[in-house]
Design a protein around this motif. Structure first.
Motif, short mmCIF file in Angstrom:
data_model
loop_
_atom_site.label_atom_id
_atom_site.label_comp_id
_atom_site.label_asym_id
_atom_site.label_seq_id
_atom_site.Cartn_x
_atom_site.Cartn_y
_atom_site.Cartn_z
N THR A 22 -9.27 -16.16 13.32
CA THR A 22 -10.50 -15.40 13.59
C THR A 22 -10.72 -14.28 12.57
O THR A 22 -11.71 -13.55 12.66
N PHE A 23 -9.82 -14.19 11.60
CA PHE A 23 -9.88 -13.10 10.62
C PHE A 23 -11.25 -13.00 9.95
O PHE A 23 -11.83 -11.92 9.82
N ASP A 24 -11.79 -14.15 9.55
CA ASP A 24 -13.07 -14.15 8.82
C ASP A 24 -14.25 -13.74 9.69
O ASP A 24 -15.33 -13.46 9.16
N LEU A 58 -2.23 -11.14 -4.62
CA LEU A 58 -1.21 -10.84 -3.61
C LEU A 58 -1.86 -10.75 -2.24
O LEU A 58 -2.95 -10.17 -2.10
N ALA A 59 -1.19 -11.28 -1.23
CA ALA A 59 -1.67 -11.21 0.15
C ALA A 59 -3.10 -11.74 0.24
O ALA A 59 -4.01 -11.06 0.70
N CYS A 60 -3.26 -12.98 -0.16
CA CYS A 60 -4.61 -13.57 -0.26
C CYS A 60 -5.26 -13.78 1.10
O CYS A 60 -6.47 -13.99 1.17
N ASP A 105 6.72 -13.24 -0.61
CA ASP A 105 6.64 -11.84 -0.23
C ASP A 105 6.04 -11.05 -1.40
O ASP A 105 6.58 -11.07 -2.51
N ALA A 106 4.96 -10.35 -1.14
CA ALA A 106 4.28 -9.59 -2.21
C ALA A 106 5.14 -8.45 -2.73
O ALA A 106 4.86 -7.90 -3.80
N GLU A 107 6.17 -8.08 -1.99
CA GLU A 107 7.02 -6.96 -2.44
C GLU A 107 8.18 -7.45 -3.30
O GLU A 107 8.91 -6.66 -3.88
N TRP A 126 -1.72 -0.61 1.85
CA TRP A 126 -1.50 0.24 3.03
C TRP A 126 -0.40 -0.31 3.93
O TRP A 126 0.23 0.42 4.67
N THR A 127 -0.14 -1.62 3.84
CA THR A 127 0.81 -2.25 4.76
C THR A 127 2.15 -2.58 4.08
O THR A 127 2.99 -3.25 4.67
N LEU A 128 2.36 -2.07 2.86
CA LEU A 128 3.65 -2.30 2.19
C LEU A 128 4.76 -1.56 2.92
O LEU A 128 4.57 -0.43 3.37
C1 LIG Z 1 -5.65 -7.17 5.92
S1 LIG Z 1 -5.10 -8.78 5.49
C2 LIG Z 1 -5.93 -8.93 3.92
C3 LIG Z 1 -6.10 -10.36 3.47
C4 LIG Z 1 -6.88 -10.53 2.17
N1 LIG Z 1 -6.26 -9.81 1.08
C5 LIG Z 1 -8.30 -10.06 2.33
O1 LIG Z 1 -8.60 -8.93 1.90
O2 LIG Z 1 -9.12 -10.79 2.90
C6 LIG Z 1 -3.45 -8.49 5.02
C7 LIG Z 1 -2.75 -9.73 4.48
O3 LIG Z 1 -1.56 -9.30 3.84
C8 LIG Z 1 -0.54 -10.22 4.10
N2 LIG Z 1 0.71 -9.51 3.83
C9 LIG Z 1 1.10 -8.31 4.33
N3 LIG Z 1 2.29 -7.95 3.80
C10 LIG Z 1 2.64 -8.94 2.94
C11 LIG Z 1 3.76 -9.16 2.10
N4 LIG Z 1 4.77 -8.28 2.03
N5 LIG Z 1 3.80 -10.28 1.37
C12 LIG Z 1 2.81 -11.20 1.43
N6 LIG Z 1 1.73 -11.05 2.21
C13 LIG Z 1 1.65 -9.94 2.95
C14 LIG Z 1 -0.80 -10.64 5.53
O4 LIG Z 1 -0.16 -11.84 5.86
C15 LIG Z 1 -2.31 -10.73 5.53
O5 LIG Z 1 -2.74 -12.02 5.14
#
Ligand SMILES: C[S@@+](CC[C@H](N)C(=O)[O-])C[C@H]1O[C@@H](n2cnc3c(N)ncnc32)[C@H](O)[C@@H]1O
Length: 284
Positions: A22-24, A58-60, A105-107, A126-128
């Protein structure tokens, strides 16, 4: 690996996986064709240049920014650590041979050194859980001269106008009902995760710039998100127009220097000198 960090990452992954289908539907996630799409494309083109290049996204998530990158002709490797999110993105881009999706993992991407011209992310920083480690990894995998482009915001604290806008949306929703898709930004689970994040009390450009500089990046610029927000307002309904005012968003770009910083300093050159082109984002 820090065990607390591991649990935190698992919680983050689970949170986004649950939201993948439902994200979109939540305002601000999908990038609709037309003026909003053009505004995102312009921001990316301004930061990366017009020539197609090799981009690590990253984090697509569901592949919305991926769509913009592909429209600009880039060759994209898009990663996310949520399999569920990746599945949505893969479905969306099935058959496009200019994009490859990877679970990572993006980190700690495990991508090769100096392999990319650009690293792009939206709403990841913000979520790193370990921002310094992540930035070091992104620096490593960029070619000298390669660019980092991050779209993000302070989701922990609304702006003064944002608080008024939130009040107005609250009043509207008492009449028209609650929007079930709009962010769990205030949900308990979201709050519980936020409280454990390094930027849980708010990500600002002022906090991010010194970390980006410490990772070795130069030519750090903080750019305004306003052209994108105004494009969003052009087509949004009243409730979503108000939502564009809730939080302060920003765009940060930086480059891996072609001449290593140590050599630059020996030769008397300037170090990282952040530039801001925004009215409300102060020069850090
Ligand atoms: C707010 S969503 C943003 C998704 C996309 N970038 C967008 O703007 O539509 C956050 C995304 O970051 C991913 N995510 C968070 N931490 C991550 C990490 N350490 N490595 C890879 N993906 C990560 C989540 O799985 C999620 O898909």
């Amino acid at each position: 690996m820090d065990v607390r960090n591991h649990h935190l990452k698992e919680d983050i992954r689970e949170y986004w996986s649950k939201r993948s289908e439902t994200f979109d539907l939540a305002f601000g996630h999908r990038i609709p064709p037309g003026s909003e799409f053009e505004a995102w494309a312009a921001a990316i083109r301004d930061a990366l240049g017009a020539a197609p290049c090799r981009v690590l996204e990253l984090a697509c998530g569901t592949g919305e920014v991926t769509n913009v990158l592909l429209s600009l002709g880039h060759q994209v490797v898009a990663l996310d650590f949520s399999e569920a999110m990746l599945q949505v993105a893969q479905r969306k881009h099935a058959g496009n041979d200019r994009v490859r999706f990877i679970l990572a993992d993006a980190e700690n991407t495990m991508e090769p050194d100096a392999a990319y011209d650009a690293v792009v992310c939206r709403h990841l920083v913000w979520t790193l859980t370990a921002p310094e480690q992540a930035l070091a990894d992104w620096y490593r995998l960029l070619k000298p001269g390669g660019r980092l482009l991050a779209f993000d915001g302070n989701w922990a604290r609304p702006t003064a106008i944002g608080r008024l806008a939130q009040g107005a949306v609250g009043a509207l929703e008492r009449i028209v009902g609650h929007d079930p898709h709009y962010d769990g930004a205030m949900s308990e689970r979201h709050q519980a995760i936020m409280s454990r994040l390094p930027f849980g009390d708010g990500l600002t450009a002022e906090r991010l710039v010194p970390l980006v500089a410490a990772a070795g990046f130069g030519d750090i610029r903080v750019l305004s998100h306003r052209p994108i927000a105004s494009a969003q307002r052009r087509t949004a309904d009243l409730r979503n127009r108000l939502r564009t005012l809730f939080y302060r968003r920003f765009i940060l770009t930086a480059a891996r220097p072609t001449v290593p910083e140590a050599r630059k300093q020996r030769e008397g050159g300037a170090g990282a000198d952040p530039v801001s082109d925004t009215g409300n984002e102060r020069r850090p």
